[in-house]
Design a protein around this motif. Sequence first.
Motif, short mmCIF file in Angstrom:
data_model
loop_
_atom_site.label_atom_id
_atom_site.label_comp_id
_atom_site.label_asym_id
_atom_site.label_seq_id
_atom_site.Cartn_x
_atom_site.Cartn_y
_atom_site.Cartn_z
N UNK A 130 5.78 10.75 -5.72
CA UNK A 130 6.87 11.25 -6.13
C UNK A 130 6.61 12.47 -7.44
N UNK B 163 3.32 6.02 -2.47
CA UNK B 163 4.43 6.78 -2.63
C UNK B 163 5.06 7.13 -3.91
N UNK B 164 4.72 6.28 -4.81
CA UNK B 164 5.21 6.38 -6.41
C UNK B 164 4.43 7.66 -6.79
N UNK C 229 0.90 -1.12 0.05
CA UNK C 229 -0.09 0.07 0.13
C UNK C 229 0.98 1.07 0.07
N UNK C 230 1.92 1.30 0.94
CA UNK C 230 2.77 2.20 1.05
C UNK C 230 3.49 2.71 -0.44
N UNK C 231 3.84 1.87 -1.04
CA UNK C 231 4.48 1.86 -2.43
C UNK C 231 3.70 2.41 -3.58
N UNK D 203 13.45 2.38 0.60
CA UNK D 203 12.85 3.05 2.03
C UNK D 203 11.68 2.06 2.11
N UNK D 204 10.84 2.01 1.39
CA UNK D 204 9.28 1.28 1.60
C UNK D 204 9.96 -0.25 2.19
N UNK E 10 4.45 8.89 6.23
CA UNK E 10 5.18 7.79 5.81
C UNK E 10 5.73 7.92 4.66
N UNK F 51 9.29 7.89 2.92
CA UNK F 51 9.63 6.76 1.76
C UNK F 51 10.15 7.60 0.38
N UNK F 52 9.50 8.66 0.23
CA UNK F 52 9.83 9.34 -1.14
C UNK F 52 10.63 10.46 -1.10
N UNK G 263 11.17 0.33 5.83
CA UNK G 263 10.16 0.72 6.52
C UNK G 263 8.82 -0.56 6.96
N UNK H 149 13.28 5.12 -3.24
CA UNK H 149 11.86 5.00 -2.50
C UNK H 149 11.63 3.63 -2.54
#
Lengths: 288, 207
Positions: free
Chosen positions: A61, A57-58, A52-54, B181-182, A99, A103-104, B185, B178
């Motif tokens: 960016x 985050x993509x 989910x985070x990815x 990091x993901x 978050x 990450x980004x 984390x 990125x």
Amino acid sequence: MSYAYFPGCSQQGMAAEFDRSARSVCDRLGIALSEIPDWVCCGATPAHATSHLLSIALPALTLAKVKDADAVATVCAACYSRLRIASHELREDAELRARVKEAAGVECAGEVPVRHLLDILCNDLGVAAIRERVKRPLAGLKVACYYGCLLMRPPKVVAFDDPENPRVMDEVLAAAGAECVEWPYKTECCGASLSLARPDVVCKLANDILREARDAGAHVIAVACPLCHTNLDLRQADVARQYGVRYEMPVLFFTQLLGLALGVPEKGLGLNRLIVSPKPVLEKLAAA
Amino acid sequence: MKLGSVAREKTRSGFLAEVRRRSGTNPADCYQCGKCTAGCPLTFAGDLDPARVMRLVQLGQRDAVLQSRTIWLCASCETCTTRCPQEVDLASVMDALRIMAREAGLTQAAREVAIANAGLLGSVKSRGRVHEMMLVLQQNLRTLHLFRDAEKGPVLMLKGKMDPLGHKRGARDQVRRLFENVARMEAAERAASTTPRCACSDEGGEA
């Protein structure tokens, strides 16, 4: 209005004609698109099926690179969905924002609205303005407008029209002079994300969609997604092998049809890149 | 016996709670009307229909759900989410289940989909954007379907749809960082969330 344009990966490869025709059409209609510098892939389904985070985050960016624009403009329904969902979640969820920042390495609050070109054509420009600029109306051309799954779903986040019976593409192409047929498969899924892994599954879905469009009397199908386009255009040969039916149904991006009506020269539309050629249908129309 | 069944109960409700936490929606709200199944375009290909997946999640049937083909054949078309009268976001549940299955190493039911997903993300990680031609070649190599869609290659080249050299990239360094990091984390978050659960309920649950 100024638009920061996100072309998306397919639009610089398999579906370069979608990008080209979209730029040509916007140019004709006075819609200024400026490409987001150094944009990155939205992550598509593999990202949200993996992390989910990815998946947030993509897009973040890319969205963080948008400066001085009223909206982000997209043409691909899948990119639209991913960018729109990311910006929605970033607006709603402060913890996720933090978050994503970690990450980004960029800050993104999802403030610039993400819009699809159909939304912009219908709601910013208006179909009346399109009608005024039509030079060669698509009179007599019966079009099945295929919205696919992600353009209108989920309605809490992405919809700018009725999720079960959308009209925006029909209205835009009707303004271009086409006759848009009523048919029941407007928003059925073509199985896009399975194209690589399970072409057999995709063929079944594509066959259903092609059959319904043909039975509704359509000469061509109009799409707003490069994945739908690949599955419906390129896979017609596989459908013929799997189901024994040769549809020979041209599948065009809505921007190509609109461009024809606006008098964009063929070079600016990339019609020669389609697998099932629309030439026989278009020539018959011109002769009538 | 009694202790074992209590522990099993905890594990089962623990599965439902984990799906709820990860998907941001509550599968317990599903009352089995079947509207999701009626609209799902992929029921013909899966081994469980979407309503059945929801019921099994409610019952804590972790293995049956995570080893099913259906969670991988879900095309994320969001028809179920759009139509659910209980506003359960089934598409997000499917995402959560795929993520959990992958973490548990349970991707055998639909190896090809898992390979395709990893292939696309690998392309994005190294280039910032998807390289479609590389994606097809890698998929065929990794699944040993060496000549799948091979006849399309020349057609696509001729139409200019596949250009081995003309591919552009975007913000590669930023994207690589990125991804790293993901991964870092999420590993930390997983470690933090699984430690207490393992200690209290998993032990002896399925004994």
